[in-house]
Enzyme design. Structure first.
Site, PDB file in Angstrom:
ATOM      1  CB  ALA A   1      -0.935  -0.015   1.204  1.00 34.48           C
ATOM      2  CG  HIS A   2      -1.189   5.005   0.572  1.00 37.17           C
ATOM      3  ND1 HIS A   2      -2.240   5.856   0.390  1.00 37.17           N
ATOM      4  CD2 HIS A   2      -1.382   4.436   1.776  1.00 37.17           C
ATOM      5  CE1 HIS A   2      -3.030   5.819   1.450  1.00 37.17           C
ATOM      6  NE2 HIS A   2      -2.522   4.966   2.294  1.00 37.17           N
ATOM      7  CG  ASN A   3       2.731   7.326   1.941  1.00 36.23           C
ATOM      8  OD1 ASN A   3       1.529   7.522   1.823  1.00 36.23           O
ATOM      9  ND2 ASN A   3       3.636   8.132   1.414  1.00 36.23           N
TER      10      ASN A   3
END
Length: 356
Positions: free
Chosen positions: A241-243
């Site tokens: 997922a993001h980051n």
């Protein structure tokens, strides 16, 4: 016709091993102990495979010196400290290589894109504005590369991969079919019973020597970038997922999912089906065994497990009943019972000592 025939001596030189036996023996490929013929070389990593090795028809074996001394029925060997590593090196000798260069007629490439003369761009590839494709990189058919994506040298991008979000990909990176790098992260702000989309403004940074399997998603960051450092290995069907930040040489097996803003250290292993919640950190040199759920920070190296091991169905049903019964008992009562049991055990131990 096999163009990758090598003598046993040549193969030994490639893995910095010692050639024993017929040095000019021609080897046409690698094979398992069971399937090998006189033209194949196989490898043995442990004494538990000794019987198979003795029965194998392989023309030569990759072994340690200790194992070779127990195989008097075989005459041709390559002696190395680590046979599995030597096998891994030799797979590249017999691997079918992609030798085409240039751009196929059906590819669509923006005039501002920079494509190396030694790269290969397959049929129906679409490459956007200001992209870069490095030396000797292979882009297979039907790949989509959006604006501002950069790919280093000696890469391999398999069919139907999508590279977007201005992601930056290092050298010697392999990305397999149907994977999406830089897609929109799962970001929404809840308000008055509705989910409000958060535009994802970050990107994805992928280091050198990274491998990403098929049908994976690596989402772009919301503000900062999602980062996969050098040497990371990702199996098929993995969600990142993001980051998320994944440290060097960490390996993640199939069907694992990493939630947003999680940091995973260097040299970690996540076995198949692991789940990691968001906004936590995992230290370097951590192993998570299969089907585990990581819900808290891990600060120290080591092996961690979660979930319940397999039972036969009747035993599993009885276990669930007992767990439910325990859940209905107040914790204070459990502690009292355990204290009482401990007192009884100590009393019995004292009695046994007196009798002795």
């Amino acid at each position: 016709m096999n163009l990758n025939k090598k003598s046993l001596e040549d193969l030994a030189r490639l893995v910095q091993g010692e050639c024993i036996g017929q040095s000019n023996l021609v080897i046409q490929g690698l094979a398992s102990l069971d399937a090998a013929s006189a033209q194949n070389i196989s490898f043995v990593t442990d004494e538990k495979y000794l019987d198979k090795a003795l029965a194998s028809k392989a023309g030569a074996l990759i072994v340690t010196q200790a194992l070779q001394e127990k195989m008097h029925s075989h005459k041709n060997f390559i002696l190395v400290p680590n046979p599995y590593l030597a096998f891994a090196i030799l797979t590249h000798v017999f691997e079918k290589k992609h030798h085409d260069v240039g751009i196929e007629s059906t590819a669509q490439i923006h005039p501002s894109a920079i494509i190396s003369d030694s790269a290969y761009i397959g049929h129906y590839v679409v490459i956007g504005a200001h992209c870069v494709v490095g030396d000797n990189t292979v882009i297979q058919p039907h790949v989509r590369i959006d604006d501002d994506v950069e790919i280093g040298k000696d890469g391999f991008i398999d069919s139907h991969v999508t590279l977007t979000g201005a992601c930056k990909i290092g050298d010697r990176v392999r990305i397999h079919a149907n994977t999406v790098i830089g897609g929109e992260g799962f970001g929404f702000a809840p308000y008055q019973g509705k989910w409000h989309r958060i535009a994802q403004l970050g990107s994805v940074q992928i280091g050198n020597d990274v491998r990403i399997g098929s049908n994976c998603s690596v989402d772009r960051g919301a503000l900062d970038d999602t980062i996969l450092e050098h040497g990371v290995k990702i199996d098929n069907l993995v969600q990142i997922a993001h980051n998320v930040k994944i440290g060097e040489n960490t390996a993640i097996a199939a069907k694992s999912g990493i939630a947003g803003s999680t940091t995973i250290g260097k040299n970690c292993i996540l076995a198949g089906g692991c789940g990691v919640v968001g906004h936590i950190s995992i230290a370097d040199n951590v192993t998570i065994t299969g089907m585990s759920m990581v819900t808290n920070n891990i600060y120290e190296a080591g092996s961690y497990s979660g979930g319940t091991g397999l039972f036969e169905t009747p035993q599993w049903k009885r276990t669930v009943v007992r767990l439910r019964q325990l859940a209905d008992v107040p914790l204070t009562q459990l502690v009292k019972r355990l204290d009482h049991m401990q007192t009884q055990i100590e009393s019995l131990e004292s009695t046994f000592k007196l009798r002795k």
